[in-house]
Design a protein around this motif. Structure first.
Motif, short mmCIF file in Angstrom:
data_model
loop_
_atom_site.label_atom_id
_atom_site.label_comp_id
_atom_site.label_asym_id
_atom_site.label_seq_id
_atom_site.Cartn_x
_atom_site.Cartn_y
_atom_site.Cartn_z
N ILE A 70 -4.82 1.47 -10.02
CA ILE A 70 -4.19 0.20 -9.62
C ILE A 70 -3.06 0.38 -8.61
O ILE A 70 -1.89 0.50 -8.99
N PRO A 71 -3.38 0.42 -7.31
CA PRO A 71 -2.29 0.23 -6.35
C PRO A 71 -1.90 -1.25 -6.40
O PRO A 71 -2.77 -2.11 -6.27
N ARG A 72 -0.61 -1.55 -6.62
CA ARG A 72 -0.22 -2.95 -6.87
C ARG A 72 -0.76 -3.89 -5.79
O ARG A 72 -1.50 -4.82 -6.06
N TYR A 128 -12.48 1.77 -12.43
CA TYR A 128 -12.29 0.66 -11.50
C TYR A 128 -11.17 0.92 -10.51
O TYR A 128 -10.33 1.78 -10.73
N MET A 129 -11.15 0.09 -9.46
CA MET A 129 -9.96 -0.06 -8.62
C MET A 129 -9.58 -1.52 -8.73
O MET A 129 -10.42 -2.41 -8.60
N HIS A 130 -8.31 -1.78 -9.03
CA HIS A 130 -7.85 -3.16 -9.25
C HIS A 130 -6.60 -3.38 -8.42
O HIS A 130 -5.66 -2.57 -8.47
N THR A 131 -6.58 -4.44 -7.63
CA THR A 131 -5.40 -4.71 -6.80
C THR A 131 -5.34 -6.19 -6.44
O THR A 131 -6.14 -6.99 -6.94
N HIS A 132 -4.35 -6.54 -5.62
CA HIS A 132 -4.23 -7.91 -5.11
C HIS A 132 -4.65 -7.94 -3.64
O HIS A 132 -4.43 -6.97 -2.92
N LEU A 133 -5.20 -9.07 -3.22
CA LEU A 133 -5.64 -9.21 -1.82
C LEU A 133 -5.51 -10.65 -1.34
O LEU A 133 -5.94 -11.58 -2.04
N ASP A 134 -4.93 -10.81 -0.15
CA ASP A 134 -4.99 -12.10 0.56
C ASP A 134 -4.57 -13.29 -0.29
O ASP A 134 -5.28 -14.30 -0.38
N GLU A 135 -3.37 -13.16 -0.86
CA GLU A 135 -2.90 -14.23 -1.75
C GLU A 135 -2.10 -15.28 -0.99
O GLU A 135 -2.29 -16.48 -1.18
N LEU A 141 -10.73 2.56 -1.06
CA LEU A 141 -10.45 1.76 -2.25
C LEU A 141 -11.38 0.57 -2.40
O LEU A 141 -11.21 -0.25 -3.30
N LEU A 142 -12.34 0.46 -1.52
CA LEU A 142 -13.24 -0.69 -1.59
C LEU A 142 -14.64 -0.22 -1.96
O LEU A 142 -15.22 0.62 -1.27
N GLY A 143 -15.18 -0.74 -3.05
CA GLY A 143 -16.52 -0.33 -3.45
C GLY A 143 -16.96 -1.16 -4.65
O GLY A 143 -16.30 -2.14 -5.02
N ASP A 144 -18.09 -0.76 -5.22
CA ASP A 144 -18.53 -1.37 -6.46
C ASP A 144 -17.43 -1.06 -7.48
O ASP A 144 -16.93 0.05 -7.51
N ARG A 145 -17.07 -2.02 -8.29
CA ARG A 145 -15.96 -1.86 -9.25
C ARG A 145 -14.58 -1.97 -8.60
O ARG A 145 -13.59 -1.56 -9.19
N SER A 146 -14.50 -2.46 -7.34
CA SER A 146 -13.20 -2.85 -6.80
C SER A 146 -12.96 -4.29 -7.21
O SER A 146 -13.79 -5.17 -6.92
#
Ligand code: GUN
Ligand code: ZN
Length: 450
Positions: free
Chosen positions: A213-215, A241-248, A275-280
């Motif tokens: 999780i990069p914030r 997984y990779m979990h983050t915030h985007l384009d809020e 950091l972008l893939g299946d499970r992002s």
């Protein structure tokens, strides 16, 4: 004692009542009704925490004549798969409803000081217990959750989830710049080593799953993003997984442009670092350019729609039709603590209104798909949770169709189950969750005061 043991020595029990579940994606179907399983009088057979069978009660009675332990619900209840909260911060439970400000000020004023308190493991454990209690009381059985910087904040959450028996995704938040020292990782290397240690400790232990999780891009140095991408890629095949915030929000997007001038766009920042893939899992996705949707779709990443949070912070508005057009799975998140409540049901009501700002409100059939199987799909867990079907984990919620006298009166004239559900998501009455089951065990029923 009313419980019987079957031939292979596992204990079976039955849950009987009106049952609704999804078996396919109504956003992708010309015939949405064909995506549901509905039993007016159904029975789910449960053994070892899983659904063994589900069918009309008369058929189940014939197939399982020996089951004597049945928990029965009347016509005034609806049994559904447990709700799935695709994005929340347990460490922000203490600050829900903090007044004012847009995203970046809100982070500095309320969020970072609140999260800094999670250096204290006891505070973390207590908050995790309260948070999971609130999820269960709201019919939510799985959530995809941010902890914060501290290793113990992750341990505390998984320990509570393990105690509750819930399937949860969590991880250490990686953040090494643009935030107070009290919360800042000491170095990129050390932070990712800690994340890997936690991953090895928790991923796949019982029902617990780990996320890198990069914030969000502004609070990580390029070095940290690169190491995080490497960690995610090394464990992706194991279901990490990779979990983050985007384009809020607009300000956030402007800031990302300043910090990463070479990237094509915000999504490309994550893509460049692996950091972008299946499970992002990408929270918010409110202001997404066509090129970014293209990238997200190609990568097989998922979007997490958090409507009450977006309204609260005055962010952009999620455009679900863009996600569908680019074959991007999406689920619903409360985003506690920018989100204003723990209820996925209430998020459905808010998601409808956000859609209606563009004359594209999501109907109840589709929104309850999102709350259950759709959320599971977004989290790539639709082979084990999100449906009441043989082989699935027996996480369920029971909705009260007569939670109070006004709602009962309002629903008198409504016969169609999805019309009823639409009224319920709109009103979101206080006592709408009658019971919640985790792995076949009743862990909440209205009146037990969580
Ligand atoms: N972007 C980066 N951090 C956060 C957070 O904690 N909440 C929300 N809503 N957006 C964020
Ligand atoms: Zn968030």
């Amino acid at each position: 004692m009313n419980i019987v043991t079957n031939q292979d020595n596992s204990t079976l029990k039955a849950i009987r009542g009106q049952i609704l579940s999804f078996k396919a994606d109504p956003f992708l179907s010309d015939d949405p009704e064909s995506c549901i399983d509905y039993f007016k009088d159904g029975t789910a057979v449960i053994g070892n925490g899983k659904i063994i069978d589900v069918d009309h009660t008369q058929s189940i009675k014939k197939r399982y004549p020996d089951i004597t332990h049945t928990e029965q619900y009347s016509d005034d209840a609806l049994i559904m798969p447990g709700f799935i909260d695709c994005h929340a911060h347990y460490v922000q439970a203490p600050m829900v409803g903090s007044f004012g400000e847009t995203l970046l000020d809100w982070l500095n004023t309320y969020t970072f000081p609140t999260e800094a308190m999670f250096a204290d493991k006891e505070h973390a454990a207590k908050t995790a217990r309260i948070f999971i209690g609130q999820l269960l009381a709201n019919g939510t059985t799985t959530a995809n959750v941010f902890a914060t910087t501290f290793e113990s904040s992750v341990d505390a959450f998984f320990e509570e989830s393990e105690r509750a028996g819930t399937r949860m995704i969590c991880g250490k938040v990686l953040q090494d710049r643009n935030l107070p020292d009290s919360l800042k990782d000491k170095s990129a290397e050390e932070s990712v080593e800690t994340a890997e240690r936690l991953l090895k400790r928790w991923h796949g232990r019982g029902r617990q799953l780990y996320a890198v999780i990069p914030r969000f891009a502004p609070t990580s140095t390029p070095g940290q993003l690169s190491l995080a991408g490497d960690l995610y890629q090394r464990y992706l095949q194991q279901g990490v997984y990779m979990h983050t915030h985007l384009d809020e929000s607009e300000d956030e997007i402007r800031w990302v442009k300043e910090l990463f001038p070479d990237a094509e766009n915000y999504t490309d920042v994550y893509r460049r670092f692996g950091l972008l893939g299946d499970r992002s899992l990408l929270a918010h996705c409110c202001i997404v350019s066509p090129a970014e949707w293209e990238m997200i779709g190609k990568a097989g990443a998922s979007a997490l729609h958090c409507p009450s949070s977006n309204l609260f912070l005055g962010d952009g508005q999620f455009r679900w039709w863009d996600a569908v057009a680019h074959n991007v799975a999406f689920g619903i998140g409360t985003d506690i603590g920018a989100g204003t409540n723990f209820s996925v049901l209430r998020q459905l009501g808010e998601a409808y209104k956000v859609g209606m700002l563009h004359a594209r409100g999501i109907d109840a059939l589709r929104s309850f798909y999102l709350a259950t199987r759709g959320g599971a799909r977004a989290l790539r867990l639709d082979d084990r949770i999100g449906s009441i079907a043989p082989g699935y984990e027996a996480d369920m919620t029971v909705i009260d169709l007569k939670p109070d006298s006004f709602t009962e009166w309002r629903l008198q004239s409504v016969t169609d189950i999805f019309q009823k559900l639409f009224v319920l998501q709109t009103l979101s009455p206080a006592k709408v969750i009658k019971a919640t089951y985790v792995a076949g065990e009743k862990v909440f029923h209205s009146g037990n005061g969580l």
